[in-house]
Scaffold this motif. Structure first.
Motif, PDB file in Angstrom:
ATOM      1  N   ASN A   1     -38.384 -30.588  71.441  1.00  0.00           N
ATOM      2  CA  ASN A   1     -39.523 -30.076  70.671  1.00  0.00           C
ATOM      3  C   ASN A   1     -39.671 -30.903  69.393  1.00  0.00           C
ATOM      4  O   ASN A   1     -39.056 -30.591  68.372  1.00  0.00           O
ATOM      5  N   PRO A   2     -40.496 -31.944  69.422  1.00  0.00           N
ATOM      6  CA  PRO A   2     -40.665 -32.808  68.246  1.00  0.00           C
ATOM      7  C   PRO A   2     -41.235 -32.071  67.028  1.00  0.00           C
ATOM      8  O   PRO A   2     -41.023 -32.518  65.898  1.00  0.00           O
ATOM      9  N   VAL A   3     -41.947 -30.956  67.256  1.00  0.00           N
ATOM     10  CA  VAL A   3     -42.507 -30.213  66.116  1.00  0.00           C
ATOM     11  C   VAL A   3     -41.375 -29.557  65.316  1.00  0.00           C
ATOM     12  O   VAL A   3     -41.434 -29.473  64.089  1.00  0.00           O
ATOM     13  N   GLN A   4     -40.316 -29.120  66.008  1.00  0.00           N
ATOM     14  CA  GLN A   4     -39.122 -28.603  65.311  1.00  0.00           C
ATOM     15  C   GLN A   4     -38.512 -29.699  64.437  1.00  0.00           C
ATOM     16  O   GLN A   4     -38.155 -29.463  63.277  1.00  0.00           O
TER      17      GLN A   4
ATOM     18  N   LEU B   1     -40.555 -30.400  61.365  1.00  0.00           N
ATOM     19  CA  LEU B   1     -40.398 -29.333  60.374  1.00  0.00           C
ATOM     20  C   LEU B   1     -39.070 -29.487  59.632  1.00  0.00           C
ATOM     21  O   LEU B   1     -39.018 -29.362  58.397  1.00  0.00           O
ATOM     22  N   ALA B   2     -37.998 -29.750  60.360  1.00  0.00           N
ATOM     23  CA  ALA B   2     -36.685 -29.919  59.733  1.00  0.00           C
ATOM     24  C   ALA B   2     -36.689 -31.080  58.748  1.00  0.00           C
ATOM     25  O   ALA B   2     -36.178 -30.967  57.626  1.00  0.00           O
ATOM     26  N   HIS B   3     -37.285 -32.199  59.132  1.00  0.00           N
ATOM     27  CA  HIS B   3     -37.315 -33.369  58.250  1.00  0.00           C
ATOM     28  C   HIS B   3     -38.143 -33.093  56.996  1.00  0.00           C
ATOM     29  O   HIS B   3     -37.736 -33.453  55.879  1.00  0.00           O
ATOM     30  N   LYS B   4     -39.285 -32.459  57.173  1.00  0.00           N
ATOM     31  CA  LYS B   4     -40.150 -32.161  56.021  1.00  0.00           C
ATOM     32  C   LYS B   4     -39.488 -31.167  55.088  1.00  0.00           C
ATOM     33  O   LYS B   4     -39.559 -31.303  53.857  1.00  0.00           O
ATOM     34  N   LEU B   5     -38.833 -30.156  55.645  1.00  0.00           N
ATOM     35  CA  LEU B   5     -38.148 -29.153  54.828  1.00  0.00           C
ATOM     36  C   LEU B   5     -37.003 -29.797  54.039  1.00  0.00           C
ATOM     37  O   LEU B   5     -36.823 -29.518  52.846  1.00  0.00           O
TER      38      LEU B   5
ATOM     39  N   THR C   1     -31.845 -18.194  70.378  1.00  0.00           N
ATOM     40  CA  THR C   1     -33.025 -17.351  70.195  1.00  0.00           C
ATOM     41  C   THR C   1     -34.052 -17.719  71.255  1.00  0.00           C
ATOM     42  O   THR C   1     -34.138 -18.877  71.664  1.00  0.00           O
ATOM     43  N   THR C   2     -34.813 -16.747  71.714  1.00  0.00           N
ATOM     44  CA  THR C   2     -35.871 -17.041  72.691  1.00  0.00           C
ATOM     45  C   THR C   2     -37.111 -17.613  72.012  1.00  0.00           C
ATOM     46  O   THR C   2     -37.606 -18.676  72.375  1.00  0.00           O
ATOM     47  N   PHE C   3     -37.613 -16.901  71.022  1.00  0.00           N
ATOM     48  CA  PHE C   3     -38.896 -17.291  70.420  1.00  0.00           C
ATOM     49  C   PHE C   3     -38.751 -18.219  69.217  1.00  0.00           C
ATOM     50  O   PHE C   3     -39.705 -18.881  68.820  1.00  0.00           O
ATOM     51  N   GLY C   4     -37.577 -18.245  68.593  1.00  0.00           N
ATOM     52  CA  GLY C   4     -37.399 -19.002  67.362  1.00  0.00           C
ATOM     53  C   GLY C   4     -37.675 -20.478  67.533  1.00  0.00           C
ATOM     54  O   GLY C   4     -37.215 -21.093  68.491  1.00  0.00           O
ATOM     55  N   GLY C   5     -38.427 -21.050  66.592  1.00  0.00           N
ATOM     56  CA  GLY C   5     -38.717 -22.478  66.630  1.00  0.00           C
ATOM     57  C   GLY C   5     -39.728 -22.872  67.675  1.00  0.00           C
ATOM     58  O   GLY C   5     -39.790 -24.042  68.078  1.00  0.00           O
ATOM     59  N   ASN C   6     -40.552 -21.924  68.120  1.00  0.00           N
ATOM     60  CA  ASN C   6     -41.579 -22.296  69.111  1.00  0.00           C
ATOM     61  C   ASN C   6     -42.626 -23.209  68.477  1.00  0.00           C
ATOM     62  O   ASN C   6     -42.733 -23.316  67.255  1.00  0.00           O
ATOM     63  N   HIS C   7     -43.403 -23.871  69.302  1.00  0.00           N
ATOM     64  CA  HIS C   7     -44.343 -24.897  68.839  1.00  0.00           C
ATOM     65  C   HIS C   7     -45.332 -24.344  67.809  1.00  0.00           C
ATOM     66  O   HIS C   7     -45.606 -24.989  66.787  1.00  0.00           O
ATOM     67  N   LEU C   8     -45.851 -23.171  68.074  1.00  0.00           N
ATOM     68  CA  LEU C   8     -46.868 -22.605  67.189  1.00  0.00           C
ATOM     69  C   LEU C   8     -46.259 -22.217  65.838  1.00  0.00           C
ATOM     70  O   LEU C   8     -46.850 -22.472  64.783  1.00  0.00           O
ATOM     71  N   ALA C   9     -45.073 -21.633  65.864  1.00  0.00           N
ATOM     72  CA  ALA C   9     -44.395 -21.263  64.624  1.00  0.00           C
ATOM     73  C   ALA C   9     -44.093 -22.501  63.783  1.00  0.00           C
ATOM     74  O   ALA C   9     -44.257 -22.491  62.556  1.00  0.00           O
ATOM     75  N   CYS C  10     -43.645 -23.560  64.434  1.00  0.00           N
ATOM     76  CA  CYS C  10     -43.317 -24.786  63.698  1.00  0.00           C
ATOM     77  C   CYS C  10     -44.568 -25.440  63.119  1.00  0.00           C
ATOM     78  O   CYS C  10     -44.525 -26.024  62.026  1.00  0.00           O
ATOM     79  N   ALA C  11     -45.695 -25.344  63.834  1.00  0.00           N
ATOM     80  CA  ALA C  11     -46.955 -25.862  63.290  1.00  0.00           C
ATOM     81  C   ALA C  11     -47.336 -25.091  62.021  1.00  0.00           C
ATOM     82  O   ALA C  11     -47.781 -25.683  61.026  1.00  0.00           O
TER      83      ALA C  11
END
Length: 375
Positions: free
Chosen positions: A69-72, A75-79, A263-273
């Motif tokens: 998941n590149p969006v994760q 997000l990690a790099h930006k944070l 986690t099932t839902f954690g870090g999903n594409h929409l949340a990371c966006a």
């Protein structure tokens, strides 16, 4: 089927919101100085945020953590870049309670111990160990009370030394600025001492930045005002501007293994966006600097109101302390001045947690309304 009745509700039904303006089903506009418990960090329906979510939803909204998941990663790099915490790794989840739950579990894994030290008036969530570390008897069920938690007051360094030296503490969890508790915070000396003593005694320090993090204090993280370095940092509320997302920042000295957390839902594409959009707006609009600057202006305005005993908090995580309980004042601000504010477990504190991009003019509106209701 009816809703499970656990929330006392104001008779207001919002149907749309933009910036700090919330509009109800009758067309009445309200100014939002609470942001749903400090969740709305960049304003309701910020255009960049909305566009980011729409674009992501057109591509893919969710898949499990079994794939790349590149969006994760983005997000990690930006944070890491914006927070100055590049030497931490990120675990993504769905809420502040889940972030704290995983942080406590991780500390126990790392140390092989199970007792937690927390602090009076602290709030860390409503799940298992997180609620056991929360100083509120009413929300701790018998199943939660099986956890080994010692709750101490701020500033009692002798009590802290006595407990931490017993050798069975896996971690110390602390809100740098307490949210629900009423904006109390430790002194520089106390926070630095507990950080040092935790390290000396083999306990991890967890900075609960769920509410006070993400620029709200006038720095990216509130602990950064204290010159300390936690082992674990938890985040959530302002992270997604209303989209459910939480995270645990884990110092790189703590090593991961497959299956340790999940986690099932954690870090999903929409949340990371959503999370990326928030960070991009914070950076582009200099919102951390704005929070720091408006803190000074807020204190100046509050000094003109004789009923205010003191201003608590920092940045745009603020409380006004009165010598009377504020529940009735909050109702008047909603129904007469059309303005949302917050309460606390300290019933004398009015909480003010607006979006980080509010202006001096917005604060003028708040204080004008407050003066009218106090007159």
């Amino acid at each position: 089927m009816e809703l499970f009745d656990v929330y006392p509700l104001y008779n207001v039904t919002p149907v749309s919101a933009k910036g700090i303006v919330v509009t109800d089903d009758k067309g009445q506009e309200y100014l939002d100085f609470y942001g749903g418990h400090a969740v709305i960090s960049i304003g309701h329906s910020h255009p960049h945020y909305v566009q980011r979510l729409k674009e992501q939803l057109d591509k893919i909204g969710f898949y499990s953590n079994a794939i790349q998941n590149p969006v994760q990663e983005a997000l990690a790099h930006k944070l890491g870049e914006l927070s100055g915490c590049e030497d931490y790794n990120l675990f993504l989840c769905n809420s502040g309670a889940e972030a704290n739950e995983n942080a406590l579990k991780l500390a126990s894994f790392q140390t092989g111990k199970s007792r937690v030290i927390a602090f009076k008036h602290g709030f860390h969530g409503r799940t298992s160990a997180a609620v056991a570390a929360t100083d509120n008897e009413k929300i701790n069920a018998p199943i939660n009370k099986q956890q080994k938690v010692t709750i101490l007051p701020f500033e009692d360094l002798d009590a802290f030394k006595n407990e931490i030296s017993k050798g069975d503490v896996c971690c110390v969890i602390i809100e740098t600025i307490q949210g629900v508790g009423g904006l109390d915070q430790p002194s520089q000396d106390f926070y630095q001492n507990i950080a040092e003593l935790s390290k000396e005694n083999g306990a991890l320090l967890i900075a609960d930045e769920v509410q006070c993090g993400y620029g709200r204090s006038g720095k990216f993280f509130a602990f950064q005002h204290y010159g300390i370095k936690p082992d674990i940092i938890t985040v959530a509320k302002g992270m997604g501007n209303g989209f459910p997302i939480g995270g645990v920042l884990i110092h790189e000295s703590i090593k991961a293994s497959y299956g340790m957390l999940g986690t099932t839902f954690g870090g999903n594409h929409l949340a990371c966006a959503a999370g990326l959009a928030v960070l991009e707006v914070i950076e582009k609009e200099n919102l951390i600097e704005n929070a720091a600057n408006l803190f000074e202006y807020f204190k100046e305005k509050a000094a003109d109101i004789p009923q205010v005993k003191r201003v608590k908090g920092m940045g745009l995580m603020l409380g006004l302390e009165f010598d009377f309980e504020v529940a009735e004042l909050r109702k008047k601000l909603i129904h007469n001045q059309f303005m949302f504010t917050g309460g606390a477990s300290d019933k004398h504190v009015l909480r003010v947690l607006p979006a980080l991009n509010i202006t001096k003019e917005n604060l003028d509106q708040f204080f004008d309304a407050l003066k009218k209701e106090l007159a």
